[in-house]
Design an enzyme around this catalytic site. Structure first.
Site, PDB file in Angstrom:
ATOM      1  CB  VAL A   1      43.565  34.023  38.981  1.00 40.13           C
ATOM      2  CG1 VAL A   1      43.808  32.667  38.329  1.00 40.13           C
ATOM      3  CG2 VAL A   1      42.584  33.879  40.125  1.00 40.13           C
TER       4      VAL A   1
ATOM      5  CB  ALA B   1      47.699  37.246  35.394  1.00 37.72           C
ATOM      6  CE  LYS B   2      40.603  40.998  33.524  1.00 35.86           C
ATOM      7  NZ  LYS B   2      40.720  41.402  32.122  1.00 35.86           N
ATOM      8  N   GLY B   3      43.067  40.144  37.919  1.00 37.38           N
ATOM      9  CA  GLY B   3      42.886  40.415  39.344  1.00 37.38           C
ATOM     10  C   GLY B   3      41.718  41.336  39.552  1.00 37.38           C
TER      11      GLY B   3
ATOM     12  CG  ASP C   1      39.053  44.448  33.162  1.00 38.09           C
ATOM     13  OD1 ASP C   1      39.321  44.086  32.010  1.00 38.09           O
ATOM     14  OD2 ASP C   1      38.012  44.084  33.735  1.00 38.09           O
TER      15      ASP C   1
END
Ligand code: NAD
Length: 412
Positions: free
Chosen positions: A56, A101-103, A142
């Site tokens: 995202v 953002a992050k995934g 992460d």
């Protein structure tokens, strides 16, 4: 409450103080792009496993988007969306030239062999390589991912786009990683504790501290705090709480944990209490550095610490936040407190782009300066506007993103 709901609630509280119009709130809250991909990879037994991967991209008005990759069974689009927005506010509050953002992939990486983990990561890159890059969106480690996953990611991405280590941060130090990245989040938490206690007129040596979690963040925070004269009297991990009213021997505990698979199980140098006892101990400073939502409406009234520093992401849920606020407990919010990791990730990206290597001393100095400046800005904002440190941090972050969006003008 769903993860995205609590992030948005804090956003709305700050937006109310800023008297932000509805159309602008909608613009800032809606992610730019949400991608869900099929990640089909071969297990060691020859079977094909199919899982979902997400990325995202929330906002890029202040720069390329930045955010980690999480491999965990609870990863879904809602969680990734919330964490992506949180990254936009986090990079803005410490004034890094990035968006958010992050995934992630919804799988437990502990159920995979190393080869399976590598194959899965490479397939994920095949599916998203066109939307990430050093000038667009830069991933990082992460939960459930580490420097090896970053190396595979970079190697696979470079097969499409050519040499460019700045595509991802959190790489091994010998492979274009930054010195000091591993300690950065915990060290940043420690730097914040020193600044905050000074503002609250509490002497470090009179600040009995408890830390939940003795992993990457908790252990480095503990080390920094002990070096700064704080008596750390309790730490916990999954195996229990370890307590000594006179102060724990953190360097001994660190060596023990490293030799013991990053766990304190079996450590006998302190009194042992149940893991859940830590949060309610009679201490001055409480640092939750393990999981989200650990302080909630059921235990918020039993917290004895006068100050909380949110080292984990979202450890205090919004209902608890209200209860603690009413009890005059000072909370330093996650978007500032744990921003040390993304700050040193930024330094890694800068070094990669300049083909130049900083010393550990330089990394530490720049981290201290960046975090300290951000702290002073948030503290001033909170004092001037008479709001909590959380609302002040969100107000600063949101106004900076708003300003960048307005300056972009016709690109809207
Ligand atoms: P980690 O996996 O290295 O460590 C987590 C620690 O928490 C372990 O010691 C584990 O035993 C402990 N723990 C788990 N459940 C517990 C429980 N119920 N009670 C007590 N202890 C428990 O993770 P980390 O990298 O240190 O991250 C910790 C938190 O900080 C997470 O919320 C993460 O999202 C956040 N964070 C990490 C970074 C980073 O750079 N690592 C950056 C920003 C935010």
């Amino acid at each position: 409450m769903r993860a995205s709901e609590s992030t948005n609630l804090y956003f709305q509280q700050a937006a109310d103080h800023l008297k932000m119009p509805e159309w602008l709130r909608k613009l800032l809250l809606t992610p730019k792009r949400e991608v869900t991909v099929q990640v089909a990879f071969e297990r060691d037994n020859g079977m094909i496993e199919t899982v979902q991967g997400f990325r995202v991209q929330h906002d890029n008005s202040r720069g390329p988007m930045k955010g980690g990759l999480r491999y965990h069974p609870a990863v879904d689009l809602d969680e990734v969306r919330a964490l992506a927005a949180l990254m936009t506010w986090k990079t803005a509050v410490v004034e890094l030239p990035y968006g958010g953002a992050k995934g992630g992939i919804g799988i437990d990486p502990k159920t995979l062999s190393k080869k399976e983990l590598e194959r899965m990561t490479r397939v994920f890159v095949n599916e998203i390589h066109e939307i990430v890059g050093p000038d667009t969106d830069i991933p990082a480690p992460d939960m459930g991912t580490n420097f090896e996953v970053m190396s595979w990611f970079r190697n696979q991405w470079e097969k499409y786009h050519g040499f460019n280590p700045a595509v991802i941060t959190g790489k091994p130090v010998e492979e274009y990683g930054a010195r000091g990245r591993e300690e950065a989040t915990g060290r940043g938490v420690g730097i914040m504790a020193v600044k905050l206690l000074k503002r609250l007129n509490v002497r470090p040596d009179q600040c009995r501290t408890a830390i939940q979690g003795f992993g990457n963040v908790g252990s480095h925070a503990a080390k920094f705090l002990v070096e700064s004269a704080f008596p750390v009297i309790a730490v916990s991990d999954l195996s229990g709480t370890y307590f000594n009213a006179k102060g724990l021997n953190i360097s001994e505990m660190l060596s023990y944990s490293i030799k013991n698979g990053n766990q304190l199980t079996g450590y006998t140098g302190a009194e042992r209490l149940p893991a859940e006892a830590l949060l309610e101990l009679d201490v001055d400073l409480l640092i939750p550095a393990a999981l989200g939502d650990v302080i909630h409406k059921k235990n918020a009234k039993s917290i004895k610490a006068k100050t909380i520093i949110e080292a984990a992401n979202g450890p205090v849920d919004p209902e608890a936040d209200e209860i603690l606020k009413a009890r005059n407990i000072t909370i330093l919010p996650d978007i500032l407190a744990n921003a040390g990791g993304v700050t040193v990730s930024y330094f890694e990206w800068v070094q990669n782009r300049q083909h130049y290597r900083w010393s550990l001393d330089r990394v530490r100095q720049e981290l201290d300066r960046t975090m300290s400046d951000a702290f002073e800005n948030v503290w001033q904002q909170a004092s001037n506007q008479r709001v909590s440190l959380r609302t002040a941090a969100f107000m600063l972050a949101i106004s900076r993103v708003q300003r960048a969006t307005e300056l972009a003008g016709s690109s809207l």
